[in-house]
Design a protein around this motif. Structure first.
Motif, PDB file in Angstrom:
ATOM      1  N   HIS A 180       0.800  -1.227   0.000  1.00 15.95           N
ATOM      2  CA  HIS A 180       0.000   0.000   0.000  1.00 15.95           C
ATOM      3  C   HIS A 180       0.836   1.282   0.000  1.00 15.95           C
ATOM      4  O   HIS A 180       0.270   2.382   0.116  1.00 15.95           O
ATOM      5  N   ALA A 181       2.161   1.156  -0.103  1.00 18.10           N
ATOM      6  CA  ALA A 181       3.071   2.317  -0.177  1.00 18.10           C
ATOM      7  C   ALA A 181       2.994   3.199   1.058  1.00 18.10           C
ATOM      8  O   ALA A 181       3.227   4.412   0.983  1.00 18.10           O
ATOM      9  N   ILE A 182       2.690   2.601   2.220  1.00 19.19           N
ATOM     10  CA  ILE A 182       2.587   3.371   3.457  1.00 19.19           C
ATOM     11  C   ILE A 182       3.798   3.086   4.332  1.00 19.19           C
ATOM     12  O   ILE A 182       4.004   1.957   4.800  1.00 19.19           O
ATOM     13  N   PHE A 183       4.612   4.109   4.531  1.00 20.53           N
ATOM     14  CA  PHE A 183       5.830   4.030   5.323  1.00 20.53           C
ATOM     15  C   PHE A 183       5.488   4.376   6.764  1.00 20.53           C
ATOM     16  O   PHE A 183       5.199   5.528   7.080  1.00 20.53           O
ATOM     17  N   GLY A 206       2.679  -1.714  11.610  1.00 18.83           N
ATOM     18  CA  GLY A 206       2.772  -2.983  10.902  1.00 18.83           C
ATOM     19  C   GLY A 206       2.051  -4.094  11.625  1.00 18.83           C
ATOM     20  O   GLY A 206       1.358  -4.918  11.008  1.00 18.83           O
ATOM     21  N   GLY A 207       2.197  -4.129  12.954  1.00 18.57           N
ATOM     22  CA  GLY A 207       1.489  -5.133  13.729  1.00 18.57           C
ATOM     23  C   GLY A 207      -0.018  -4.955  13.647  1.00 18.57           C
ATOM     24  O   GLY A 207      -0.776  -5.920  13.502  1.00 18.57           O
ATOM     25  N   MET A 251       5.512   7.656  11.574  1.00 17.73           N
ATOM     26  CA  MET A 251       6.237   7.286  10.363  1.00 17.73           C
ATOM     27  C   MET A 251       7.289   6.219  10.701  1.00 17.73           C
ATOM     28  O   MET A 251       7.526   5.909  11.867  1.00 17.73           O
ATOM     29  N   GLY A 252       7.941   5.695   9.682  1.00 19.78           N
ATOM     30  CA  GLY A 252       8.852   4.581   9.902  1.00 19.78           C
ATOM     31  C   GLY A 252      10.320   4.929  10.073  1.00 19.78           C
ATOM     32  O   GLY A 252      11.163   4.039  10.125  1.00 19.78           O
TER      33      GLY A 252
END
Length: 343
Positions: free
Chosen positions: A250-253, A259-260, A284-285
């Motif tokens: 989904h291109a989501i950083f 993520g969990g 954000m990541g």
């Protein structure tokens, strides 16, 4: 037009990933809480422009508090976890915050205990300091009313699933509380890491887990256990799988708890495709680049469903779930000592 960057970035982007699966993707979720809390404390004359706001943080709250203090021109002091990286520290310093760590404590439990102890010692020595108590003061709940209203307006269904990290209890717990007050039937899934004391998993170790942010090694008064319908424990490796999948698919950083939450929400959506499912991506990541995005660690086995448990001695990696049924905190004793009714 906004007068300060904090007002511009506090709201999430609500994104539809597939039928009835949505993500509330924040740059930094706790800005909702800090902006509201600092404003109310000023209005109530509990603090003033000469106050110094202090708290302990693993990163997200520190950044949010520094932004709120920058907006209201108040000094702030952060007792930082060892998980606060140099990128966040540099931003905090430029925002005018005083950032102070502690000597290496050996474990995250001691890290949290020592940070809180240091805060208490500082406020004893200087009357200008005000302890924000993000883990203990109910005022932090109130900032999420605006987020709940946004979800209520965007999601037409009155029956929905909400997934997100438990953490201090304010983000997921408060959001579910206000959604329910708005007439929504919310089934709340709270995400926990192994090793967190909040829902009785302190005896199960995950050697890889970064507990800061979604779990706790000490007791948090702001966690209202009665807000949660289900609790899911996920391993670091499984959260990492979800984080990378969220980016690929989904291109989501986003960060590790995102993520969990995505991993859990995606499975729930597959099981209940006709019910809207929203998961929270609180940050954000960037602080996970080395440990998550650039790591060459071999992936773990990916279960399609969790291990359903009824007592603490049944907990095991990589994914366990209990039907908590909005029980009070006292329910923890029953969970630890004997089996509860099976799901």
């Amino acid at each position: 037009m906004y007068s300060h960057i904090s007002d511009a970035i506090k709201k999430p982007h609500l994104i539809k990933l597939k039928k009835n699966l949505y993500v509330a993707r924040f740059e930094s979720m706790k800005i909702y809480s800090t902006l509201f809390t600092v404003k109310k404390l000023l209005e109530r004359k509990i603090i003033n422009k000469n106050s110094i706001l202090i708290d302990s943080s693993s990163g997200i709250y520190a950044y949010a508090l520094a932004l709120a203090c920058h907006k209201y021109k108040i000094k702030c002091h952060i007792i930082a976890s060892k998980t606060v990286d140099k990128n966040i520290k540099s931003q905090l310093n430029l925002l005018g915050a005083t950032v102070e760590g502690i000597d290496f404590a050996g474990t995250l439990k001691l890290d949290q205990e020592y940070r809180v102890k240091k805060v208490k010692n500082i406020i004893k020595e200087n009357e200008k300091y005000y302890w924000m108590q993000q883990y203990h003061d109910d005022i932090h709940y109130e900032g999420y009313k605006e987020f709940a209203e946004l979800l209520s307006n965007e999601i037409s269904s009155d029956d929905l699933i909400l997934v997100g990290g438990v953490g201090s209890g304010c983000s997921t717990g408060a959001t579910a509380t206000y959604l329910r007050e708005n007439g929504k039937k919310v089934c709340l899934y709270g995400l926990q890491p192994y090793g967190s004391v909040t829902f009785g998993c302190e005896h199960v170790e995950d050697p890889e887990i970064i507990i800061a942010g979604i779990g706790s090694a000490i007791d948090f008064s702001n966690v209202k256990h009665s807000n949660y319908d289900y609790i899911d424990w996920l391993s670091f490796d499984l959260c990492r799988v979800g984080t990378l999948s969220l980016m690929r698919n989904h291109a989501i950083f986003a960060g590790l708890s995102s993520g969990g939450s995505y991993y859990v929400a995606d499975k729930l959506n597959n099981q209940q495709p006709n019910k809207p499912c929203i998961f929270i991506a609180p940050d954000m990541g960037y602080r996970y680049v080395d440990d998550v995005f650039l790591s060459d660690k071999i992936f773990c086995t990916e279960p399609n469903e969790p291990k359903i448990i009824t007592s603490a001695d049944e907990l095991s990696l990589p994914w366990s779930r209990i039907k908590w049924s909005r029980e009070e905190k006292i329910h923890l004793n029953k969970f630890k000592n004997k089996k509860m009714e099976r799901v």
